[in-house]
Scaffold this motif. Structure first.
Motif, PDB file in Angstrom:
ATOM      1  N   GLU A 155       5.687  40.612 -19.476  1.00 44.41           N
ATOM      2  CA  GLU A 155       5.742  42.047 -19.207  1.00 44.41           C
ATOM      3  C   GLU A 155       6.571  42.785 -20.260  1.00 44.41           C
ATOM      4  O   GLU A 155       6.246  43.919 -20.638  1.00 44.41           O
ATOM      5  N   ILE A 156       7.620  42.137 -20.739  1.00 42.60           N
ATOM      6  CA  ILE A 156       8.448  42.728 -21.798  1.00 42.60           C
ATOM      7  C   ILE A 156       7.589  43.042 -23.020  1.00 42.60           C
ATOM      8  O   ILE A 156       7.679  44.127 -23.613  1.00 42.60           O
ATOM      9  N   GLU A 157       6.758  42.091 -23.402  1.00 33.87           N
ATOM     10  CA  GLU A 157       5.916  42.276 -24.584  1.00 33.87           C
ATOM     11  C   GLU A 157       4.888  43.389 -24.353  1.00 33.87           C
ATOM     12  O   GLU A 157       4.655  44.222 -25.245  1.00 33.87           O
ATOM     13  N   GLN A 158       4.313  43.429 -23.164  1.00 31.57           N
ATOM     14  CA  GLN A 158       3.313  44.456 -22.881  1.00 31.57           C
ATOM     15  C   GLN A 158       3.928  45.851 -22.851  1.00 31.57           C
ATOM     16  O   GLN A 158       3.355  46.816 -23.391  1.00 31.57           O
ATOM     17  N   ILE A 159       5.092  45.977 -22.240  1.00 31.82           N
ATOM     18  CA  ILE A 159       5.752  47.285 -22.182  1.00 31.82           C
ATOM     19  C   ILE A 159       6.193  47.726 -23.570  1.00 31.82           C
ATOM     20  O   ILE A 159       6.091  48.908 -23.927  1.00 31.82           O
ATOM     21  N   SER A 160       6.665  46.783 -24.378  1.00 31.21           N
ATOM     22  CA  SER A 160       7.057  47.125 -25.746  1.00 31.21           C
ATOM     23  C   SER A 160       5.867  47.661 -26.536  1.00 31.21           C
ATOM     24  O   SER A 160       5.980  48.662 -27.256  1.00 31.21           O
ATOM     25  N   ARG A 161       4.726  47.006 -26.397  1.00 31.82           N
ATOM     26  CA  ARG A 161       3.515  47.483 -27.080  1.00 31.82           C
ATOM     27  C   ARG A 161       3.132  48.882 -26.590  1.00 31.82           C
ATOM     28  O   ARG A 161       2.779  49.762 -27.383  1.00 31.82           O
ATOM     29  N   LEU A 162       3.191  49.074 -25.283  1.00 34.87           N
ATOM     30  CA  LEU A 162       2.820  50.355 -24.690  1.00 34.87           C
ATOM     31  C   LEU A 162       3.727  51.480 -25.187  1.00 34.87           C
ATOM     32  O   LEU A 162       3.244  52.539 -25.612  1.00 34.87           O
ATOM     33  N   PHE A 163       5.026  51.250 -25.145  1.00 39.71           N
ATOM     34  CA  PHE A 163       5.974  52.286 -25.555  1.00 39.71           C
ATOM     35  C   PHE A 163       5.896  52.553 -27.059  1.00 39.71           C
ATOM     36  O   PHE A 163       5.911  53.713 -27.494  1.00 39.71           O
ATOM     37  N   ASN A 164       5.821  51.503 -27.833  1.00 43.43           N
ATOM     38  CA  ASN A 164       5.773  51.684 -29.288  1.00 43.43           C
ATOM     39  C   ASN A 164       4.494  52.408 -29.721  1.00 43.43           C
ATOM     40  O   ASN A 164       4.518  53.212 -30.665  1.00 43.43           O
ATOM     41  N   ALA A 165       3.394  52.140 -29.035  1.00 42.60           N
ATOM     42  CA  ALA A 165       2.142  52.822 -29.355  1.00 42.60           C
ATOM     43  C   ALA A 165       2.252  54.317 -29.098  1.00 42.60           C
ATOM     44  O   ALA A 165       1.533  55.115 -29.698  1.00 42.60           O
ATOM     45  N   ASN A 166       3.167  54.699 -28.212  1.00 45.41           N
ATOM     46  CA  ASN A 166       3.387  56.110 -27.897  1.00 45.41           C
ATOM     47  C   ASN A 166       4.685  56.644 -28.519  1.00 45.41           C
ATOM     48  O   ASN A 166       5.201  57.675 -28.093  1.00 45.41           O
ATOM     49  N   LYS A 167       5.192  55.902 -29.511  1.00 50.11           N
ATOM     50  CA  LYS A 167       6.369  56.313 -30.283  1.00 50.11           C
ATOM     51  C   LYS A 167       7.605  56.531 -29.407  1.00 50.11           C
ATOM     52  O   LYS A 167       8.383  57.459 -29.620  1.00 50.11           O
ATOM     53  N   ILE A 168       7.777  55.647 -28.422  1.00 47.19           N
ATOM     54  CA  ILE A 168       8.959  55.669 -27.558  1.00 47.19           C
ATOM     55  C   ILE A 168       9.860  54.503 -27.951  1.00 47.19           C
ATOM     56  O   ILE A 168       9.444  53.343 -27.894  1.00 47.19           O
ATOM     57  N   ARG A 169      11.065  54.810 -28.368  1.00 47.51           N
ATOM     58  CA  ARG A 169      12.016  53.743 -28.690  1.00 47.51           C
ATOM     59  C   ARG A 169      12.628  53.204 -27.393  1.00 47.51           C
ATOM     60  O   ARG A 169      12.975  53.973 -26.500  1.00 47.51           O
ATOM     61  N   LEU A 170      12.760  51.892 -27.318  1.00 52.84           N
ATOM     62  CA  LEU A 170      13.325  51.283 -26.117  1.00 52.84           C
ATOM     63  C   LEU A 170      14.187  50.090 -26.480  1.00 52.84           C
ATOM     64  O   LEU A 170      13.940  49.397 -27.475  1.00 52.84           O
ATOM     65  N   LEU A 171      15.210  49.878 -25.667  1.00 49.88           N
ATOM     66  CA  LEU A 171      16.104  48.735 -25.809  1.00 49.88           C
ATOM     67  C   LEU A 171      16.183  48.021 -24.462  1.00 49.88           C
ATOM     68  O   LEU A 171      16.434  48.662 -23.435  1.00 49.88           O
ATOM     69  N   PHE A 172      15.963  46.716 -24.471  1.00 47.42           N
ATOM     70  CA  PHE A 172      16.072  45.948 -23.230  1.00 47.42           C
ATOM     71  C   PHE A 172      17.537  45.614 -22.991  1.00 47.42           C
ATOM     72  O   PHE A 172      18.239  45.119 -23.872  1.00 47.42           O
ATOM     73  N   ILE A 173      17.983  45.919 -21.775  1.00 46.76           N
ATOM     74  CA  ILE A 173      19.395  45.747 -21.433  1.00 46.76           C
ATOM     75  C   ILE A 173      19.664  44.352 -20.902  1.00 46.76           C
ATOM     76  O   ILE A 173      20.663  43.722 -21.227  1.00 46.76           O
ATOM     77  N   LYS A 174      18.776  43.859 -20.035  1.00 47.24           N
ATOM     78  CA  LYS A 174      18.965  42.541 -19.425  1.00 47.24           C
ATOM     79  C   LYS A 174      17.630  41.808 -19.432  1.00 47.24           C
ATOM     80  O   LYS A 174      16.750  42.129 -20.204  1.00 47.24           O
ATOM     81  N   GLY A 175      17.501  40.793 -18.574  1.00 46.06           N
ATOM     82  CA  GLY A 175      16.239  40.081 -18.472  1.00 46.06           C
ATOM     83  C   GLY A 175      16.141  38.859 -19.363  1.00 46.06           C
ATOM     84  O   GLY A 175      17.141  38.364 -19.891  1.00 46.06           O
ATOM     85  N   PRO A 176      14.921  38.333 -19.552  1.00 43.09           N
ATOM     86  CA  PRO A 176      14.721  37.107 -20.338  1.00 43.09           C
ATOM     87  C   PRO A 176      15.267  37.182 -21.763  1.00 43.09           C
ATOM     88  O   PRO A 176      15.716  36.167 -22.306  1.00 43.09           O
ATOM     89  N   VAL A 177      15.205  38.369 -22.373  1.00 45.37           N
ATOM     90  CA  VAL A 177      15.723  38.509 -23.738  1.00 45.37           C
ATOM     91  C   VAL A 177      17.196  38.145 -23.792  1.00 45.37           C
ATOM     92  O   VAL A 177      17.656  37.448 -24.714  1.00 45.37           O
ATOM     93  N   ILE A 178      17.951  38.609 -22.798  1.00 45.84           N
ATOM     94  CA  ILE A 178      19.388  38.319 -22.746  1.00 45.84           C
ATOM     95  C   ILE A 178      19.623  36.855 -22.402  1.00 45.84           C
ATOM     96  O   ILE A 178      20.530  36.217 -22.938  1.00 45.84           O
ATOM     97  N   ALA A 179      18.808  36.308 -21.504  1.00 48.33           N
ATOM     98  CA  ALA A 179      18.937  34.894 -21.134  1.00 48.33           C
ATOM     99  C   ALA A 179      18.751  33.995 -22.348  1.00 48.33           C
ATOM    100  O   ALA A 179      19.512  33.051 -22.569  1.00 48.33           O
ATOM    101  N   ALA A 180      17.734  34.298 -23.162  1.00 49.97           N
ATOM    102  CA  ALA A 180      17.477  33.497 -24.363  1.00 49.97           C
ATOM    103  C   ALA A 180      18.618  33.623 -25.360  1.00 49.97           C
ATOM    104  O   ALA A 180      18.996  32.647 -26.021  1.00 49.97           O
ATOM    105  N   ASP A 181      19.190  34.812 -25.464  1.00 48.59           N
ATOM    106  CA  ASP A 181      20.266  35.049 -26.421  1.00 48.59           C
ATOM    107  C   ASP A 181      21.555  34.334 -26.017  1.00 48.59           C
ATOM    108  O   ASP A 181      22.220  33.721 -26.850  1.00 48.59           O
ATOM    109  N   ILE A 182      21.908  34.387 -24.738  1.00 51.80           N
ATOM    110  CA  ILE A 182      23.186  33.844 -24.285  1.00 51.80           C
ATOM    111  C   ILE A 182      23.105  32.354 -23.997  1.00 51.80           C
ATOM    112  O   ILE A 182      24.011  31.587 -24.336  1.00 51.80           O
ATOM    113  N   TYR A 183      22.004  31.909 -23.383  1.00 53.41           N
ATOM    114  CA  TYR A 183      21.915  30.519 -22.916  1.00 53.41           C
ATOM    115  C   TYR A 183      20.979  29.646 -23.744  1.00 53.41           C
ATOM    116  O   TYR A 183      20.946  28.433 -23.551  1.00 53.41           O
ATOM    117  N   GLY A 184      20.204  30.268 -24.620  1.00 57.74           N
ATOM    118  CA  GLY A 184      19.317  29.484 -25.458  1.00 57.74           C
ATOM    119  C   GLY A 184      17.949  29.248 -24.871  1.00 57.74           C
ATOM    120  O   GLY A 184      17.033  28.832 -25.581  1.00 57.74           O
TER     121      GLY A 184
END
Length: 405
Positions: free
Chosen positions: A97-126
């Motif tokens: 869902e992160i990837e799909q929302i990123s595509r959707l927002f970027n296609a409409n020129k909306i900048r977004l930053l993910f605060i938590k979720g799997p991206v943070i899990a991968a960064d902190i825990y590997g």
């Protein structure tokens, strides 16, 4: 840790102590912890409830599965495995869902930053399976909120928040929620990281320091290390550290090399460091201890109050503290007094964490109308301002009666 900062850890139960020991990074001591902690009176059901409540069951499972299976009841291992597997599937779903929302927002020129979720899990825990996330939190520019709402609704999401009486959300809130009924995914759209008037970096500042996640093939952006560390500390403090998962995040980030320097929210950082070092043995180098963090008495007091909240898990029916309840049955008044004392400590902690300005805002919010006030006593929109002086009376009515006017 060679310094305990005067924290009273005597109320920590055997079950919570074992949980904390398993969360510590040093794997080689796990078996010793079992030999020391497990007794005939050990409550494995409470241990499982603690792991679930504090949202650390993925980490606990990866540790406990390495232990001699004779030491752990089979049903506990099975339950932890089921929770671990369910969380892994959930995190994979959120990653998609992160990837799909990123595509959707970027296609409409909306900048977004993910605060938590799997991206943070991968960064902190590997790996994403070691941290839990129930939803996705996204930060955008406030000016893009209307467009983002339209995009999500067209994408199948439904808005779950309703406008407050007198449009209070416009100044009291900092996010709005959306839910996708088919996917079962909730998304929180933030235009601020924390409720106003707390100071925080602007979106453009955070964007300048952003990082690109390697979790997906499509570019997904999230916070820089220091910005993420600062957010997690303030977020944990705002929620009274009632879930150990937030402290484990802090512990892992410090172990990865980040230095928690004193910048904004210094006292909140001190409190987090005290709790992390005492509960998880987070290593703090000598330079940090002697020069960067001159611990103040107030930070220690706040850490002790937060520890009390951790012990109670926000759920008074699961009591981990060593309270001497009377043996007589039916002494409800005494039990109510005990619970009121607990709640006072918890709410006192919340109040002490606020600055003078935040305390003023807190008092204003208490008087500001809610939707529940309008449900109890309906007024024409022209007279909505009367909900302000009426709120104390409506609050008392709501607490003392199930009837409506």
């Amino acid at each position: 840790m060679d310094k305990n900062y005067g924290l009273d850890l005597s109320s920590i139960s055997m079950e919570l102590r074992l949980l904390l020991n398993l969360l510590k990074v040093e794997d080689e001591d796990c078996l010793r912890f079992f030999n020391d902690e497990i007794t005939a009176s050990f409550d494995w059901d409470l241990f499982l409830e603690l792991a679930r409540y504090h949202r650390v069951y993925p980490l606990i499972y990866t540790k406990i599965v390495k232990i001699d299976k004779k030491l752990v009841p089979e049903n506990i291992l099975k339950s932890l495995y089921i929770e671990y597997k369910k969380n892994t599937f959930k995190m994979l779903q959120l990653t998609s869902e992160i990837e799909q929302i990123s595509r959707l927002f970027n296609a409409n020129k909306i900048r977004l930053l993910f605060i938590k979720g799997p991206v943070i899990a991968a960064d902190i825990y590997g790996e994403i399976s070691l941290r839990t996330s129930k939803d996705l939190d996204i930060l955008i520019l406030r000016d893009d909120l209307r467009i983002v709402e339209e995009l999500l609704i067209n994408f199948g999401y439904q808005k779950t928040e309703t406008a407050s009486t007198l449009n209070g959300w416009k100044w009291m809130e900092h996010h709005v929620s959306f839910f996708h009924p088919e996917k079962g995914i909730e998304v929180e759209i933030h235009w601020r990281l924390h409720p106003p008037p707390m100071k925080e970096p602007s979106f453009n500042e955070l964007w300048e320091r952003k990082r690109v996640s390697l979790l997906t093939t499509y570019p997904v952006y999230y916070f820089g290390k220091e910005d993420l560390f600062s957010f997690l500390i303030v977020h944990g403090a705002r929620h009274n550290w009632f879930r150990l998962r937030w402290l484990v995040d802090i512990d892992r980030m410090i172990r990865s090399g980040i230095i928690p320097e004193k910048k904004n929210n210094g006292k909140i950082r001190y409190q987090a460091i005290i709790l992390s070092t005492q509960l998880l043995n987070t290593p703090i180098n000598d330079l940090f201890k002697t020069k960067t963090i001159p611990i103040e008495k107030k930070s220690i007091t706040q850490a002790q109050l937060a520890l009390y909240y951790i012990l109670e898990m926000g759920k008074l029916q699961i009591n981990q503290t060593q309270l001497d309840f009377p043996k007589e049955q039916g002494n409800n008044l005494y039990l109510k007094m005990i619970n009121m004392k607990k709640l006072f400590k918890i709410n006192y902690y919340k109040y002490t964490m606020k600055s003078n300005l935040h305390k003023l805002i807190f008092l204003i919010k208490l008087l500001y109308p809610r939707n529940t006030d309008a449900e109890i006593f309906k007024l024409p929109k022209f007279f909505y301002f009367l909900y302000i002086p009426l709120r104390p009376f409506l609050w008392v009515w709501r607490k003392t009666s199930k009837k409506t006017l």
